[in-house]
Design an enzyme around this catalytic site. Structure first.
Site, PDB file in Angstrom:
ATOM      1  CB  THR A 113       2.484  -9.107  -0.857  1.00 32.80           C
ATOM      2  OG1 THR A 113       2.194  -7.718  -0.782  1.00 32.80           O
ATOM      3  CG2 THR A 113       3.971  -9.291  -0.769  1.00 32.80           C
ATOM      4  CB  VAL A 133       8.071   2.671  -0.616  1.00 33.87           C
ATOM      5  CG1 VAL A 133       8.763   1.389  -0.174  1.00 33.87           C
ATOM      6  CG2 VAL A 133       8.827   3.309  -1.779  1.00 33.87           C
ATOM      7  N   GLY A 134       5.604   0.410  -0.070  1.00 35.34           N
ATOM      8  CA  GLY A 134       4.926  -0.363   0.966  1.00 35.34           C
ATOM      9  C   GLY A 134       5.910  -1.052   1.895  1.00 35.34           C
ATOM     10  CG  ASP A 135       4.377  -4.438   3.949  1.00 37.28           C
ATOM     11  OD1 ASP A 135       3.866  -4.137   2.850  1.00 37.28           O
ATOM     12  OD2 ASP A 135       4.126  -5.508   4.528  1.00 37.28           O
TER      13      ASP A 135
HETATM   14  N1  ASP Z   1       1.831  -5.181   1.543  1.00 39.44           N
HETATM   15  C1  ASP Z   1       1.672  -4.709   0.206  1.00 39.44           C
HETATM   16  C2  ASP Z   1       1.892  -3.235   0.191  1.00 39.44           C
HETATM   17  O1  ASP Z   1       1.388  -2.558   1.044  1.00 39.44           O
HETATM   18  C3  ASP Z   1       0.376  -5.012  -0.409  1.00 39.44           C
HETATM   19  C4  ASP Z   1      -0.314  -6.271   0.028  1.00 39.44           C
HETATM   20  O2  ASP Z   1       0.294  -7.219   0.476  1.00 39.44           O
HETATM   21  O3  ASP Z   1      -1.535  -6.336  -0.023  1.00 39.44           O
HETATM   22  O4  ASP Z   1       2.516  -2.763  -0.722  1.00 39.44           O
END
Ligand code: ASP
Length: 310
Positions: A161, A190-192
């Site tokens: 990210t 959907v992620g964080d």
């Molecule tokens: N946090 C992001 C998600 O889960 C991916 C990442 O940062 O590795 O979508």
């Protein structure tokens, strides 16, 4: 006057941060600079987990998540599962500016992007398409998507990210997060990153936090909000970052038998307090962040503090 500071994850190219600092030295505001840096990363084809060139979902579609939070007003804008637009972060910012809402998803997000004249782009790069085809060839087409998503996990998957937290000369903070999420994800996952409180939280009075790594873990712990809450109640930055990273490490370390959501994975939290002090905290060693202060000619790369679950 406050000291301008930029904090970003280690993968963000120095040049993008340097340009952001030049703008801050000339009086630019935190939200403008955070958006500017995020846009540069979204355009970078070498970054396979953000914007153009990001790895697609199981169906080969690039679905993008982004959020921005203005620490002065607590105004927020976010998009999730946005397809076919060049700058998700700018669409997220316009959600903040133009709508009585904070988060748009999927078709609604695309409709809004179209309506405001956001630039369209096919976000699937040839390299990302080739990586997707290689993964699909390995996992085959047997079974439902829900079965295939687990097989894709075993083949290996990338995720990352862009996190940037900016403090301007007025002492205002802004945090921006943008990502294509976890590669080969179930469509609609959907992620964080677009979820305020999970992957992004910012309050100029106390500080800001942004997360990276397995988003499901940050969501389950409301990680970014937790860090800022600890700052608000007076915890030092180091203690607040370590505490939340320790909780992330515990969650990620739970055995698969006890918790089917468990992944052998990692998470990292970047933190800036209201005075511009910074830190990075991670559940595995070797993860980095970059920081540039007003007097620094270039950003400095630092290793995030490794926090184990104990
Ligand atoms: N946090 C992001 C998600 O889960 C991916 C990442 O940062 O590795 O979508």
């Amino acid at each position: 006057m406050a000291e301008p500071v930029i904090l970003a994850n280690g993968e963000v190219k120095d040049g993008f941060i340097v340009e952001g600092m030049q703008a801050l030295r000339s009086g630019a505001r935190a939200c403008d600079v955070a958006e500017q840096i995020a846009r540069a990363v979204e355009d970078d084809p070498e970054e396979h987990t953000v914007g153009y060139g990001g790895f697609p979902n199981l169906l080969g579609e690039v679905e993008l998540d982004a959020s921005i939070m203005d620490g002065d007003t607590l105004h927020v804008g976010a998009v999730a599962g946005l397809k076919g637009f060049r700058h998700p972060i700018s669409v997220a910012r316009q959600v903040m500016v133009r709508l009585p809402h904070v988060l748009l998803v999927g078709e609604g997000a695309a409709r809004f992007a179209e309506e405001i004249g956001a630039e369209r782009r096919d976000m699937l790069s040839p390299e990302a398409a080739a990586a997707w085809r290689a993964c699909m060839a390995q996992i085959g087409t047997a079974g439902s998507l829900s079965e295939r998503v687990w097989r894709a996990r075993q083949v290996g998957y990338g995720h990352d990210t862009m996190n940037v937290i900016v403090r301007d000369a007025h002492g205002s903070l802004c945090a921006a997060v943008t990502t294509s999420g976890v590669a080969w994800k179930y469509p609609g996952r959907v992620g964080d990153s677009p979820l305020i409180g999970a992957g992004n939280y910012c309050d100029s009075r106390y500080g800001a936090a942004a997360c990276m790594g397995l988003g499901e873990a940050a969501i389950r712990l409301a990680a970014a909000a937790q860090v800022v809450t600890l700052l608000r109640v007076g915890w030092p930055l180091d203690a607040a970052g370590r505490e939340v990273a320790r909780q992330l490490a515990q969650l990620l370390g739970v055995s698969a038998a006890e918790d089917p959501m468990r992944q052998v994975d990692w998470a990292r939290v970047l933190v800036m307090d209201a005075d511009g002090a910074v830190g990075g905290f991670a559940t595995r060693p070797g993860l980095h962040y970059k920081v540039q202060r007003a007097q620094d000619p270039i950003p400095y790369l630092r290793e995030a503090c490794f926090v184990d679950p104990s």
